[in-house]
Design an enzyme around this catalytic site. Structure first.
Site, PDB file in Angstrom:
ATOM      1  CB  SER A 125      -0.863  -0.001   1.268  1.00 37.85           C
ATOM      2  OG  SER A 125      -1.475   1.248   1.467  1.00 37.85           O
ATOM      3  CE1 TYR A 180      -3.843  -2.203   5.378  1.00 34.00           C
ATOM      4  CE2 TYR A 180      -2.989  -0.023   4.842  1.00 34.00           C
ATOM      5  CZ  TYR A 180      -3.593  -1.208   4.446  1.00 34.00           C
ATOM      6  OH  TYR A 180      -3.935  -1.400   3.130  1.00 34.00           O
TER       7      TYR A 180
HETATM    8  N1  LIG Z   1      -8.927  -1.005  -0.744  1.00 29.66           N
HETATM    9  C1  LIG Z   1      -7.906  -0.154  -0.678  1.00 29.66           C
HETATM   10  O1  LIG Z   1      -8.087   1.067  -0.762  1.00 29.66           O
HETATM   11  C2  LIG Z   1      -6.499  -0.669  -0.542  1.00 29.66           C
HETATM   12  C3  LIG Z   1      -5.435   0.230  -0.735  1.00 29.66           C
HETATM   13  C4  LIG Z   1      -4.139  -0.234  -0.617  1.00 29.66           C
HETATM   14  C5  LIG Z   1      -3.891  -1.569  -0.329  1.00 29.66           C
HETATM   15  N2  LIG Z   1      -4.941  -2.424  -0.136  1.00 29.66           N
HETATM   16  C6  LIG Z   1      -4.634  -3.809   0.175  1.00 29.66           C
HETATM   17  O2  LIG Z   1      -5.243  -4.665  -0.765  1.00 29.66           O
HETATM   18  C7  LIG Z   1      -5.549  -5.922  -0.160  1.00 29.66           C
HETATM   19  C8  LIG Z   1      -7.006  -6.247  -0.416  1.00 29.66           C
HETATM   20  O3  LIG Z   1      -7.786  -5.209   0.155  1.00 29.66           O
HETATM   21  P1  LIG Z   1      -9.335  -5.016  -0.137  1.00 29.66           P
HETATM   22  O4  LIG Z   1      -9.558  -3.577  -0.181  1.00 29.66           O
HETATM   23  O5  LIG Z   1      -9.777  -5.883  -1.256  1.00 29.66           O
HETATM   24  O6  LIG Z   1      -9.915  -5.554   1.269  1.00 29.66           O
HETATM   25  P2  LIG Z   1     -11.226  -6.336   1.644  1.00 29.66           P
HETATM   26  O7  LIG Z   1     -12.338  -6.031   0.727  1.00 29.66           O
HETATM   27  O8  LIG Z   1     -11.430  -6.114   3.098  1.00 29.66           O
HETATM   28  O9  LIG Z   1     -10.801  -7.853   1.389  1.00 29.66           O
HETATM   29  C9  LIG Z   1      -9.831  -8.457   2.194  1.00 29.66           C
HETATM   30  C10 LIG Z   1      -9.692  -9.904   1.775  1.00 29.66           C
HETATM   31  O10 LIG Z   1      -8.800 -10.547   2.718  1.00 29.66           O
HETATM   32  C11 LIG Z   1      -9.463 -11.693   3.268  1.00 29.66           C
HETATM   33  N3  LIG Z   1      -9.079 -11.909   4.647  1.00 29.66           N
HETATM   34  C12 LIG Z   1      -9.169 -11.042   5.689  1.00 29.66           C
HETATM   35  N4  LIG Z   1      -8.777 -11.652   6.824  1.00 29.66           N
HETATM   36  C13 LIG Z   1      -8.430 -12.916   6.481  1.00 29.66           C
HETATM   37  C14 LIG Z   1      -7.959 -14.030   7.216  1.00 29.66           C
HETATM   38  N5  LIG Z   1      -7.796 -13.989   8.548  1.00 29.66           N
HETATM   39  N6  LIG Z   1      -7.703 -15.182   6.553  1.00 29.66           N
HETATM   40  C15 LIG Z   1      -7.910 -15.254   5.220  1.00 29.66           C
HETATM   41  N7  LIG Z   1      -8.337 -14.247   4.470  1.00 29.66           N
HETATM   42  C16 LIG Z   1      -8.606 -13.086   5.112  1.00 29.66           C
HETATM   43  C17 LIG Z   1     -10.957 -11.343   3.168  1.00 29.66           C
HETATM   44  O11 LIG Z   1     -11.744 -12.514   3.124  1.00 29.66           O
HETATM   45  P3  LIG Z   1     -12.557 -13.119   4.372  1.00 29.66           P
HETATM   46  O12 LIG Z   1     -13.062 -11.978   5.181  1.00 29.66           O
HETATM   47  O13 LIG Z   1     -13.598 -13.922   3.712  1.00 29.66           O
HETATM   48  O14 LIG Z   1     -11.567 -13.971   5.095  1.00 29.66           O
HETATM   49  C18 LIG Z   1     -11.017 -10.650   1.813  1.00 29.66           C
HETATM   50  O15 LIG Z   1     -11.070 -11.593   0.789  1.00 29.66           O
HETATM   51  C19 LIG Z   1      -5.214  -5.756   1.320  1.00 29.66           C
HETATM   52  O16 LIG Z   1      -3.954  -6.313   1.588  1.00 29.66           O
HETATM   53  C20 LIG Z   1      -5.175  -4.263   1.514  1.00 29.66           C
HETATM   54  O17 LIG Z   1      -4.342  -3.893   2.587  1.00 29.66           O
HETATM   55  C21 LIG Z   1      -6.230  -2.007  -0.235  1.00 29.66           C
END
Ligand SMILES: NC(=O)c1ccc[n+]([C@@H]2O[C@H](COP(=O)([O-])OP(=O)(O)OC[C@H]3O[C@@H](n4cnc5c(N)ncnc54)[C@H](OP(=O)(O)O)[C@@H]3O)[C@@H](O)[C@H]2O)c1
Length: 263
Positions: free
Chosen positions: A133, A146
């Site tokens: 990120s 984070y």
């Molecule tokens: N969205 C943004 O603005 C943004 C920006 C920069 C970086 N990121 C990064 O991109 C990645 C994806 O983010 P996102 O925005 O798509 O988040 P999200 O919608 O919250 O999805 C997170 C994913 O991780 C899984 N997860 C969470 N806890 C888990 C666990 N204990 N075991 C296995 N799986 C787990 C969730 O599935 P379950 O809940 O079903 O387990 C879900 O599939 C993350 O690493 C985040 O830090 C996001």
């Protein structure tokens, strides 16, 4: 032969979009997350396989890799995408929740990488992508844990990349800004509204494309944001007081609003 691409955090958000993109190119996707229903539905739609697992459980990781390789034969590409955020006032952070976030965001990614690496090295082919990120490059006020995990992923990716130069196995870090459409930032938007325009942002497709480019072109890292980030970052590194000042001006107000709403 279709490649096997293992993607963590694939039940929604960015991970689901990354899975769609790999599957659309004919790759076989191995999808990991905790929530069975959505994971199975995405796997069915993409002709992939769901491997429900909780990455917070250190004992789940080796059986997970065994399950994927047992069912699909190997892992050609690992996308360590799963992540959680817990933006809040640091003084209120629960130490157990902090350790859990570090386990999910950082430790599980490092361990999964360690588990798939020997076979990649034997085949002299493979790629590992770490979903970091911009928080890991600049720090996020009200998001120290984070940011620390994302910084850790960026550093680990570079360490591994240099250590394994010439082996046929590549390592990349992808650093998105706020992502619109689905995912954890959409939760922020629902809680406190849009992030300030000056921070920029990006889309699910742009992040998924960046992951594919990392694998195809063996890129060290990609920043995915609508506003230029590297020059600001370089300036902040050269002049840390300027870096802290600009973070205060641009990001602190929005992040504090989020922390206050959750207090
Ligand atoms: N969205 C943004 O603005 C943004 C920006 C920069 C970086 N990121 C990064 O991109 C990645 C994806 O983010 P996102 O925005 O798509 O988040 P999200 O919608 O919250 O999805 C997170 C994913 O991780 C899984 N997860 C969470 N806890 C888990 C666990 N204990 N075991 C296995 N799986 C787990 C969730 O599935 P379950 O809940 O079903 O387990 C879900 O599939 C993350 O690493 C985040 O830090 C996001």
């Amino acid at each position: 032969m279709a490649r096997v691409v293992m993607i963590t955090g694939a039940s929604r958000g960015i991970g689901a979009r990354i899975a769609e993109r790999f599957a659309s190119r004919g790759d076989r996707v191995a999808l990991v997350a905790r929530t069975h229903g959505p994971l199975e539905a995405i796997a069915d739609r993409l002709g992939g396989v769901a491997f429900p697992a909780d990455l917070a459980d250190p004992d789940a990781l080796a059986p997970l890799v065994d399950a994927v390789t047992g069912r699909l034969g190997r892992v050609d590409v690992l996308v360590n995408n799963a992540g959680v955020e817990d933006f809040q006032h640091y003084r209120s952070a629960d130490p157990a929740a902090m350790a859990r976030a570090i386990q999910i965001n950082l430790t599980s990614a490092l361990v999964l990488t360690r588990l798939v690496l020997p076979a990649m090295l034997d085949r002299r082919s493979g790629h590992v992508v770490f979903m970091a990120s911009t928080a890991g490059l600049a720090g996020t006020p009200y998001g120290a844990v984070y940011a620390a995990t994302k910084s850790g992923l960026i550093a680990a990716s570079m360490s591994l990349r240099v250590e394994h130069h010439g082996t046929g196995v590549g390592f990349s870090a992808v650093c998105p800004g706020f992502v619109a459409g689905d995912g954890m930032h959409e939760v922020h938007v629902r809680e406190v509204g849009e992030a300030p325009w000056v921070l920029g942002g990006t889309t699910l497709d742009a992040v998924a494309n960046a992951v594919l480019r990392c694998v195809d072109d063996d890129l060290p890292d990609v920043i995915v944001n609508s506003r230029p980030f590297r020059p600001a970052l370089a300036l902040g590194r050269l002049f840390p007081r300027v870096g802290a000042w600009s973070l205060r001006q641009m990001a602190a107000g929005y992040m504090k609003k989020l922390a206050d709403a959750r207090a």
